[in-house]
Scaffold this active site. Structure first.
Site, PDB file in Angstrom:
ATOM      1  N   CYS A   1     -22.647  24.219 102.511  1.00 14.11           N
ATOM      2  CA  CYS A   1     -23.851  23.457 102.837  1.00 14.11           C
ATOM      3  C   CYS A   1     -23.545  21.962 102.947  1.00 14.11           C
ATOM      4  O   CYS A   1     -22.593  21.460 102.350  1.00 14.11           O
ATOM      5  CB  CYS A   1     -24.901  23.661 101.754  1.00 14.11           C
ATOM      6  SG  CYS A   1     -25.452  25.353 101.541  1.00 14.11           S
TER       7      CYS A   1
ATOM      8  N   GLU B   1     -20.304  26.333 108.887  1.00 14.19           N
ATOM      9  CA  GLU B   1     -20.404  27.782 108.771  1.00 14.19           C
ATOM     10  C   GLU B   1     -19.087  28.469 109.103  1.00 14.19           C
ATOM     11  O   GLU B   1     -18.160  27.859 109.648  1.00 14.19           O
ATOM     12  CB  GLU B   1     -21.510  28.304 109.695  1.00 14.19           C
ATOM     13  CG  GLU B   1     -22.876  27.834 109.284  1.00 14.19           C
ATOM     14  CD  GLU B   1     -23.999  28.360 110.146  1.00 14.19           C
ATOM     15  OE1 GLU B   1     -25.156  28.157 109.748  1.00 14.19           O
ATOM     16  OE2 GLU B   1     -23.742  28.961 111.207  1.00 14.19           O
TER      17      GLU B   1
ATOM     18  N   ASN C   1     -23.565  20.946 107.287  1.00 12.06           N
ATOM     19  CA  ASN C   1     -23.176  22.315 106.984  1.00 12.06           C
ATOM     20  C   ASN C   1     -22.066  22.783 107.919  1.00 12.06           C
ATOM     21  O   ASN C   1     -22.019  22.420 109.089  1.00 12.06           O
ATOM     22  CB  ASN C   1     -24.376  23.266 106.999  1.00 12.06           C
ATOM     23  CG  ASN C   1     -25.193  23.272 108.263  1.00 12.06           C
ATOM     24  OD1 ASN C   1     -25.513  22.241 108.824  1.00 12.06           O
ATOM     25  ND2 ASN C   1     -25.547  24.467 108.723  1.00 12.06           N
TER      26      ASN C   1
ATOM     27  N   CYS D   1     -30.508  24.212  98.558  1.00  8.99           N
ATOM     28  CA  CYS D   1     -30.464  25.589  98.066  1.00  8.99           C
ATOM     29  C   CYS D   1     -30.045  25.586  96.588  1.00  8.99           C
ATOM     30  O   CYS D   1     -29.669  24.545  96.035  1.00  8.99           O
ATOM     31  CB  CYS D   1     -29.498  26.426  98.909  1.00  8.99           C
ATOM     32  SG  CYS D   1     -27.748  26.074  98.596  1.00  8.99           S
TER      33      CYS D   1
ATOM     34  N   GLU E   1     -25.077  19.390 101.654  1.00 10.25           N
ATOM     35  CA  GLU E   1     -25.163  18.644 100.398  1.00 10.25           C
ATOM     36  C   GLU E   1     -23.850  18.730  99.622  1.00 10.25           C
ATOM     37  O   GLU E   1     -23.368  17.739  99.082  1.00 10.25           O
ATOM     38  CB  GLU E   1     -26.310  19.199  99.529  1.00 10.25           C
ATOM     39  CG  GLU E   1     -27.673  19.048 100.162  1.00 10.25           C
ATOM     40  CD  GLU E   1     -28.109  20.243 101.002  1.00 10.25           C
ATOM     41  OE1 GLU E   1     -29.324  20.477 101.090  1.00 10.25           O
ATOM     42  OE2 GLU E   1     -27.240  20.945 101.577  1.00 10.25           O
TER      43      GLU E   1
ATOM     44  N   CYS F   1     -26.440  24.289  95.894  1.00 11.03           N
ATOM     45  CA  CYS F   1     -26.369  22.831  96.034  1.00 11.03           C
ATOM     46  C   CYS F   1     -27.053  22.131  94.866  1.00 11.03           C
ATOM     47  O   CYS F   1     -26.576  21.106  94.380  1.00 11.03           O
ATOM     48  CB  CYS F   1     -26.975  22.387  97.365  1.00 11.03           C
ATOM     49  SG  CYS F   1     -25.938  22.841  98.776  1.00 11.03           S
TER      50      CYS F   1
END
Length: 160
Positions: free
Chosen positions: A73, A64, A62, A112, A75, A115
């Site tokens: 993210c 940010e 990830n 999530c 993934e 993703c």
């Protein structure tokens, strides 16, 4: 009115040690890349590793940003990197590991919603399911044979 029931089936491994050697190595790569995540705001690190049909592994973590929607993210970082670098290759397996700097994560952390949608797109594109293994920092590992088990009513091109 009529009701429908949706079912999902996951396999549960008590620990990373119960995985096959190939999947254990993939999860270890997800754990290693997790530690390189850029997570100064959430303090929640996630790593993902993909096994392609050519035997190569693509990883992501990830990333940010102070403007939260601008981050990405693990993934999606991994799956988009695979799509950009190896567009003709099939993604066979995905391993995901998450760790919080605030408390111990001893339960599996699934992808999530955003993703899940990105993974669904690649399953549809490649006409092949992706095995998804996910865990927290320690403890059990869950396995989904297909993204359809995690996102049963998928939005795809047929929905447009």
């Amino acid at each position: 009115m009529k009701k429908i029931k949706l079912y999902s089936e996951l396999s549960v491994f008590d620990s990373i040690d119960e995985l096959t050697p190939e999947v254990k190595k993939l999860m270890e790569q997800a754990i290693a890349t997790r530690e390189m995540a850029y997570a100064p705001y959430s303090h929640f690190r996630v790593g993902a590793a993909l096994l392609l049909d050519n035997g190569l592994t693509v990883t992501g973590n990830n990333q940010e940003n102070a403007a939260y929607p601008s981050g990405l993210c693990a993934e999606r970082v991994a799956i988009y990197a695979a799509g950009a670098q190896y567009p003709k290759n099939v993604i066979l397996k995905m391993a995901i590991s998450a760790r919080s700097e605030n408390h111990k994560l001893d339960k599996p952390i699934p992808p999530c919603g955003a993703c899940r949608q990105a993974i669904a797109e690649y399953e549809i594109k490649q006409h092949k399911s992706i095995e998804i293994y996910f865990m927290g920092e320690a403890g059990a590992v869950y396995k989904s044979d297909s993204l359809a088990d995690l996102l049963p009513l998928m939005f795809d091109a047929d929905s447009l």
